[in-house]
Design an enzyme around this catalytic site. Structure first.
Site, mmCIF file in Angstrom:
data_model
loop_
_atom_site.group_PDB
_atom_site.id
_atom_site.type_symbol
_atom_site.label_atom_id
_atom_site.label_comp_id
_atom_site.label_asym_id
_atom_site.label_seq_id
_atom_site.Cartn_x
_atom_site.Cartn_y
_atom_site.Cartn_z
ATOM 1 C CG HIS A 177 -2.037 -1.010 1.122
ATOM 2 N ND1 HIS A 177 -3.166 -0.810 0.372
ATOM 3 C CD2 HIS A 177 -2.160 -2.240 1.682
ATOM 4 C CE1 HIS A 177 -3.949 -1.893 0.484
ATOM 5 N NE2 HIS A 177 -3.356 -2.765 1.258
ATOM 6 C CG ASP A 232 -3.295 -3.811 5.024
ATOM 7 O OD1 ASP A 232 -2.302 -3.048 5.074
ATOM 8 O OD2 ASP A 232 -4.355 -3.499 4.459
ATOM 9 C CD GLU A 233 -5.741 -5.799 1.425
ATOM 10 O OE1 GLU A 233 -6.803 -6.353 1.108
ATOM 11 O OE2 GLU A 233 -5.557 -4.586 1.283
ATOM 12 C CB VAL A 234 2.665 -7.804 1.911
ATOM 13 C CG1 VAL A 234 3.956 -7.618 1.137
ATOM 14 C CG2 VAL A 234 2.629 -6.887 3.125
#
Ligand code: NAG
Ligand code: NAG
Ligand code: NAG
Ligand code: NAG
Ligand code: NAG
Ligand code: NAG
Length: 574
Positions: free
Chosen positions: A304, A371-373
């Site tokens: 992100h 998060d969400e790597v």
């Protein structure tokens, strides 16, 4: 008179609409399988009738003395400080005085009235007038809101021990702030607008959870300072105490850094208009402080982070594509992935930048994201592959762990001794962090109860967001679903339940900007606000609905554009 005629007209229009829509309503109920049907009464009039002078969130204990009530003569009303005070309290008294006076804006005459109307005097339960609320703070003020702040208070309006008097008592300034909000909600118009009343009540109140937040994402769409301030007002009116500010993300970087001005210079949507200056940030923090709200910034990494890229050379991982010619080395494809965790200089940058963040935001907590790597770019990059082989790493989760571990150590090295908040993946992927210096933010919708069990079994403190992603919208009154979710409803020991310190509602802004942020959030976020403040056994939707209806009307009357929450209906006194 004019106001009353208007109300009647509104009723008939509303019911006409309700009638024509009946078929549509029942169709949609079938489609969505909604099981709050009882709540959706059809026919003439509003679906839910509002209460009068009932607070939201529901206090831990509230006793009413029959039908007893007192009349508040606004022209004479004042707060009387009887013990400690400070600027924060004085400012709050001014604010609540204005809120009280603003109640029912149409009746200037009513506000000025000194003699209690005959109609009120002959009403059953009339107990005279209340012109003073004594404010008794039992200690000197604390300056910054914090994770252990004491928000408890007692409010006595014409109780048997304090007949004909109003008294607010609290151990701390935070309790006084919460109690003033409750008092301002108890004061209401009599049903036919002939006076301001307050019921004879004893309230003894404190929050069930210490952490009650709203997350706003200011990267997908920029939200002006004015919207953020209004949201802080609304949070205070719902007794929420933490603003989780998801400041930056892939799409834009609106935070103006003193040390790295090019971050917003190159990463904001528009570096002149779509940024928060250092002064804006200071103003937001101060506005929140005065309302007993902490501001917790989130700088989400290593994923992100596309918006960080243009300003910081080599920060982001270069992604590669395989050469089409067999045997050739892969070549960079011009795109970038998460922060490159193999470069020592990236940690030096992060240490300096986060040092500035820590100096800017006084709260003890800092949200590090995690998060969400997406591993595909790391997988494509031959240098990353070589680094991993060298470090004997076989899984990309280990590389993420390597990064987060170093990041957490950076934060721990700051003299201010910060506590990190991380999204759940960080712990799911095996990063080991000292238990008292981290809070795990559970957010995934699936299996969140199991996740809460897992995280707390490992001994971590947790926050629950999974149930309250309010950017997701659906037909019908969705708040009963939010209301039903309980952060301690998972399989685990009493000790594990204790480790859940609260939760929050998130508003991601892909489809939200200034035009709809507040109306989409409120009063839907009032459902988690009550869940997080009130006792666990306050969970009856049928009982809550009329109170929420009043609360929505109250927020509207106070000047906030908040959406209808219970289907067809109307607000009096707007
Ligand atoms: C409403 O107010 C009028 C006078 O303004 C009074 O005659 C009447 O009894 C009141 N009704 C109720 C329900 O309080
Ligand atoms: C003022 O606060 C002190 C310290 O807590 C307390 O002992 C005292 O009773 C309070 N005064 C009044 C009038 O309640
Ligand atoms: C590149 O090619 C190798 C060998 O064919 C393959 O293992 C790898 O997954 C490919 N990488 C990408 C990003 O397509
Ligand atoms: C990797 O493993 C080899 C062989 O077991 C060992 O000699 C080396 O020290 C390890 N490297 C790291 C960084 O742990
Ligand atoms: C919880 O832990 C168990 C055992 O390690 C694991 O099988 C399960 O997938 C975990 N649940 C979640 C939601 O991560
Ligand atoms: C706990 O959650 C389950 C669903 O997972 C639900 O059926 C139950 O009613 C909930 N209990 C409470 C007390 O909220």
């Amino acid at each position: 008179m004019i106001a009353r005629v208007f109300v009647l007209i509104v009723v008939s229009i509303t019911s006409a609409l309700a009638n024509t829509n009946n078929n549509e309503v029942s169709e949609s109920l079938k489609i969505s399988g909604n099981n709050h049907r009882n709540h959706f009464v059809r026919g003439l009039g509003p679906h839910v009738r509002q209460t009068w002078g009932e607070p939201w969130p529901e206090p831990q204990r509230r006793t009413l003395y029959g039908e007893n009530f007192m009349v508040v003569r606004m022209a004479l009303f004042r707060f009387k400080v009887t013990n400690f005070t400070c600027d924060m309290i004085d400012l709050a008294l001014k604010r609540y005085y204005d809120i009280l006076l603003g109640a029912g804006a149409e009746s200037q005459k009513l506000k000025m009235r000194l003699v209690v109307n005959q109609a009120e005097r002959v009403t059953t339960g009339y107990r005279g007038h209340l012109d003073v609320l004594e404010v008794n703070l039992l200690s000197s003020c604390e300056y910054l809101p914090h994770d252990n702040m004491d928000e408890s208070y007692k409010l006595k309006i014409d109780t048997p021990t304090r007949p004909n008097r109003g008294v607010l008592v609290a151990n701390s300034n935070w309790g006084i702030l919460r109690g003033l909000e409750t008092f301002s909600q108890l004061v209401h118009h009599s049903r036919n607008h002939s006076a301001f009343r307050v019921k004879s009540t004893f309230v003894q109140d404190f929050p069930r959870f210490s952490f009650r937040s709203i997350l706003l994402d200011t990267s997908r769409h920029f939200l002006s300072k004015e919207i953020l301030l209004k949201n802080l007002d609304l949070m205070a009116m719902n007794k929420m105490n933490a603003f989780h500010w998801h400041l930056v993300d892939d799409q834009s970087f609106p935070f103006e850094s003193k040390l790295y001005p090019e971050l917003s210079g190159k990463g904001a949507y528009n570096p002149y208009t779509h940024v928060y200056s250092r002064q804006d940030v200071a103003e937001i923090i101060e506005y929140a402080r005065l309302r007993g709200i902490r501001v917790i910034p989130e700088f989400d990494t290593p994923g992100h982070t596309q918006s960080w890229g243009p300003a910081v050379p080599d920060l982001l991982t270069k992604c590669y594509q395989n050469s089409t010619i067999a045997g050739r080395q892969p070549v960079p494809d011009g795109t970038f992935g998460p922060i490159d965790p193999t470069q020592e200089k990236n940690y030096r940058f992060l240490k300096t930048f986060l040092g500035e963040v820590v100096d800017t935001f006084p709260d003890k907590y800092l949200h590090l994201g995690g998060d969400e790597v997406d591993f595909s770019c790391w997988k494509s990059n031959p240098d990353i592959g070589a680094f991993m082989r060298n470090e004997n790493m076989t899984r990309y989760e280990s590389l993420e762990e390597y990064y987060m571990q170093k990041l957490v150590e950076i934060v721990a090295s700051f003299p201010e001794k910060k506590v990190s908040i991380v999204w759940q993946e960080v712990i799911d992927n095996g990063v080991e962090i000292e238990k008292d210096s981290v809070l795990v933010n559970v957010w995934k919708g699936w299996h969140y109860q199991e996740e809460l069990g897992n995280v707390t079994r490992m001994g971590y403190r947790a926050l629950l967001y999974s149930c309250w992603y309010l950017d997701m919208i659906s037909w019908n009154n969705d708040w009963p679903g939010y209301y039903a979710c309980d952060p301690q409803n998972f399989t685990g020991s009493a000790g594990q339940k204790e480790l859940v310190v609260g939760g929050g509602a998130a508003l991601w802004t892909e489809f939200v900007d200034e035009t709809n942020a507040l109306s989409r959030l409120w009063p839907r976020a009032s459902a988690p606000a009550e869940r997080l403040w009130s006792s666990a056994d306050v969970k009856d939707v049928e009982k809550a609905a009329p109170r929420l209806e009043e609360h929505r009307c109250r927020l509207l009357r106070r000047g906030y554009s908040v959406q209808p929450v219970n289907g067809p209906g109307f607000c009096e006194q707007v």
